[in-house]
Design a protein around this motif. Sequence first.
Motif, mmCIF file in Angstrom:
data_model
loop_
_atom_site.group_PDB
_atom_site.id
_atom_site.type_symbol
_atom_site.label_atom_id
_atom_site.label_comp_id
_atom_site.label_asym_id
_atom_site.label_seq_id
_atom_site.Cartn_x
_atom_site.Cartn_y
_atom_site.Cartn_z
ATOM 1 N N UNK A 465 -22.620 -48.894 -28.842
ATOM 2 C CA UNK A 465 -22.357 -49.761 -29.992
ATOM 3 C C UNK A 465 -20.960 -49.551 -30.557
ATOM 4 N N UNK A 466 -20.142 -48.773 -29.873
ATOM 5 C CA UNK A 466 -18.783 -48.533 -30.357
ATOM 6 C C UNK A 466 -17.884 -49.723 -30.025
ATOM 7 N N UNK A 467 -16.651 -49.675 -30.535
ATOM 8 C CA UNK A 467 -15.663 -50.698 -30.218
ATOM 9 C C UNK A 467 -14.905 -50.260 -28.968
ATOM 10 N N UNK A 468 -15.054 -50.993 -27.890
ATOM 11 C CA UNK A 468 -14.351 -50.627 -26.655
ATOM 12 C C UNK A 468 -14.129 -51.858 -25.793
ATOM 13 N N UNK A 469 -13.086 -51.793 -24.990
ATOM 14 C CA UNK A 469 -12.751 -52.871 -24.057
ATOM 15 C C UNK A 469 -12.057 -52.262 -22.852
ATOM 16 N N UNK A 470 -12.390 -52.755 -21.669
ATOM 17 C CA UNK A 470 -11.596 -52.422 -20.492
ATOM 18 C C UNK A 470 -11.780 -53.515 -19.447
ATOM 19 N N UNK A 471 -10.855 -53.536 -18.505
ATOM 20 C CA UNK A 471 -10.943 -54.481 -17.400
ATOM 21 C C UNK A 471 -11.037 -53.690 -16.102
ATOM 22 N N UNK A 472 -11.786 -54.233 -15.160
ATOM 23 C CA UNK A 472 -11.947 -53.591 -13.865
ATOM 24 C C UNK A 472 -11.153 -54.346 -12.812
ATOM 25 N N UNK A 473 -10.402 -53.611 -12.021
ATOM 26 C CA UNK A 473 -9.529 -54.196 -11.002
ATOM 27 C C UNK A 473 -10.339 -55.052 -10.044
ATOM 28 N N UNK A 474 -9.751 -56.171 -9.607
ATOM 29 C CA UNK A 474 -10.396 -56.991 -8.581
ATOM 30 C C UNK A 474 -10.172 -58.461 -8.803
ATOM 31 N N UNK A 475 -11.219 -59.209 -8.700
ATOM 32 C CA UNK A 475 -11.140 -60.652 -8.881
ATOM 33 C C UNK A 475 -10.650 -61.357 -7.642
ATOM 34 N N UNK A 476 -9.916 -62.416 -7.867
ATOM 35 C CA UNK A 476 -9.456 -63.242 -6.753
ATOM 36 C C UNK A 476 -8.453 -62.522 -5.870
ATOM 37 N N UNK A 477 -7.924 -61.395 -6.322
ATOM 38 C CA UNK A 477 -6.932 -60.671 -5.536
ATOM 39 C C UNK A 477 -7.552 -59.745 -4.488
ATOM 40 N N UNK A 478 -8.834 -59.653 -4.442
ATOM 41 C CA UNK A 478 -9.449 -58.769 -3.446
ATOM 42 C C UNK A 478 -10.894 -58.509 -3.769
ATOM 43 N N UNK A 479 -11.509 -57.581 -3.035
ATOM 44 C CA UNK A 479 -12.928 -57.280 -3.264
ATOM 45 C C UNK A 479 -13.168 -55.795 -3.398
ATOM 46 N N UNK A 480 -14.169 -55.454 -4.185
ATOM 47 C CA UNK A 480 -14.612 -54.071 -4.247
ATOM 48 C C UNK A 480 -15.095 -53.680 -2.858
ATOM 49 N N UNK A 481 -14.931 -52.430 -2.526
ATOM 50 C CA UNK A 481 -15.381 -51.941 -1.229
ATOM 51 C C UNK A 481 -16.567 -51.000 -1.396
ATOM 52 N N UNK A 482 -17.616 -51.285 -0.679
ATOM 53 C CA UNK A 482 -18.769 -50.396 -0.587
ATOM 54 C C UNK A 482 -18.658 -49.641 0.724
ATOM 55 N N UNK A 483 -18.534 -48.327 0.662
ATOM 56 C CA UNK A 483 -18.412 -47.500 1.856
ATOM 57 C C UNK A 483 -19.763 -46.877 2.172
ATOM 58 N N UNK A 484 -20.252 -47.142 3.372
ATOM 59 C CA UNK A 484 -21.583 -46.693 3.774
ATOM 60 C C UNK A 484 -21.467 -45.766 4.979
ATOM 61 N N UNK A 485 -22.196 -44.673 4.934
ATOM 62 C CA UNK A 485 -22.274 -43.737 6.065
ATOM 63 C C UNK A 485 -23.696 -43.779 6.607
ATOM 64 N N UNK A 486 -23.806 -44.035 7.907
ATOM 65 C CA UNK A 486 -25.100 -44.149 8.584
ATOM 66 C C UNK A 486 -25.322 -42.962 9.504
ATOM 67 N N UNK A 487 -26.576 -42.767 9.842
ATOM 68 C CA UNK A 487 -26.923 -41.807 10.907
ATOM 69 C C UNK A 487 -28.140 -42.325 11.659
ATOM 70 N N UNK A 488 -28.231 -41.923 12.914
ATOM 71 C CA UNK A 488 -29.426 -42.240 13.685
ATOM 72 C C UNK A 488 -29.487 -41.295 14.885
ATOM 73 N N UNK A 489 -30.682 -41.133 15.424
ATOM 74 C CA UNK A 489 -30.860 -40.293 16.593
ATOM 75 C C UNK A 489 -30.381 -41.062 17.830
ATOM 76 N N UNK A 490 -29.732 -40.320 18.692
ATOM 77 C CA UNK A 490 -29.244 -40.930 19.935
ATOM 78 C C UNK A 490 -30.427 -41.409 20.774
ATOM 79 N N UNK A 491 -30.224 -42.563 21.362
ATOM 80 C CA UNK A 491 -31.290 -43.142 22.196
ATOM 81 C C UNK A 491 -31.282 -42.524 23.583
#
Length: 491
Positions: A465-491
């Motif tokens: 409920x405080x007074x605050x403002x910020x902007x998050x980088x992005x928009x039409x200039x690019x996209x947020x990146x989600x980095x995913x790490x996978x694992x699986x047993x070798x077939x």
Amino acid sequence: MVISAVAFFSVAVCVSCDEDTATIGTGVMPSGDGMTVNSDTFDVASRSLVVDSVLATTNDCRLGRIVDPETQTLTTCGFLAQFHIMDNYSFPKKEKMIVENGRVIADSCDIRVFIRSYYGDSLNTMKIRVQELDTANVMEETDVYYTNIDPSQYVNQKSPYKKELTFAVKDLTVADSLLNSSSYYQQIRVKLPASYATEILNKYYDHPSYFTDSYEFIRHVCPGFSFETIGGIGTMINVDVSTLNIYFRYHTTQSDGSDTIVDGMQRMGATAEVIQSTHVDNTGLSALVQDGQDAYTYIKTPSGIFTEVELPISDVVAGTHYTDTINSARIDFVRRNNEVNSKYSLSLPSTLLMVRKSEMFKFFEEGKVPDEITSFLASYSSTTNAYSFTNIARLVSYCRTLRDKEAGVMPGESETVRAEKYAAWEADNPDWNKVVLIPVQAVYTTTTSSYGTSTKELLRVNNDMSLSTTRLVGGSEGGIKLTVIYSKFAQ
């Protein structure tokens, strides 16, 4: 709740994957298991989300009106407060009180609004209206109140106890010696007529059951007061506590047996045991996010603007990744620095909650805390200038499993068949993979063991409920990146 989703943005954040990160989730695996690990990154879309209100039943009350120097939006706040009394509350016996024509007489009455902190100029003049609420329509503990609450619904329009007054944070009517002392508590004093206190005193002696607890007191004696900003601009106070004070005189016996009259005072406080509800009116938010400034999204409090994020679950589990185990999923939201240089620039939100959009209101209504499955916390880091959610793998897996189950996907089906089922189900569930970033206040408790070890535990999470403002980088200039790490047993 009413939500206005405005100005679709895609947000850009560069996230790198180093050698240490690439081994997440595999360090505990026996080397003979034939585990393979790989990583991938995916673009993420986001947009600013204007919300008309947030849950308001907290002790964090605001009063005033200000203009945000960065966004030029106007925020006006007021609040409604009930007053708490201790169980079996008592005044001196009636025969000890000052009585005229059979009625106990009070000397005076006031409300003190104590100021915890403030924004703006301490000498700036503001105007407020204080009105008594209605015993016939009290705020109920079982109801949910949001910041778009209409105070007029609870005000007793026929009550004579209404007052308009001006105030400044620095009260120049107080002597400098007191004003500058460490013991002085900045406050707004609302003088009420002595007749109001006299009514309360006589109700106590005529109907003692009205004072057995706060429930009875609120419904029969004092339902509370509304505090509304009606003039001035440039000051917003954060209320520490408000008190209703009754001043009277009564007889007492001195040590030598003689009778004397002394001053008495009883205080009722607007505390956590009763309801306090802040009203917030934000002007200019929709125009702000529709002004072509699509190079970022906003976070703004109180109430105001959140950021909605669409997680690319379909891409994350597409192709050969469908059978992979998701060990880690990281997403960072970098803050865009303030472009306005002003000593009155608002602070930035300290903590963000990431929660599924479908749960963004009931999360607070049900008093939940983040479970690290469908809800997470991230604090702002000045080192990275970002809010980092370091591992939302369980959320990604939750969304994947939810869609498979509800879309009726069966083991062994081809990707084409799955895609057809997904499309039909997603048409009726457009928010299944969406989360919202909400500024919050995280309240912790610390316990110390007999060995001197301290443990910090999250107690609750409230809307910021405080007074605050910020902007998050992005928009039409690019996209947020989600980095995913996978694992699986070798077939």
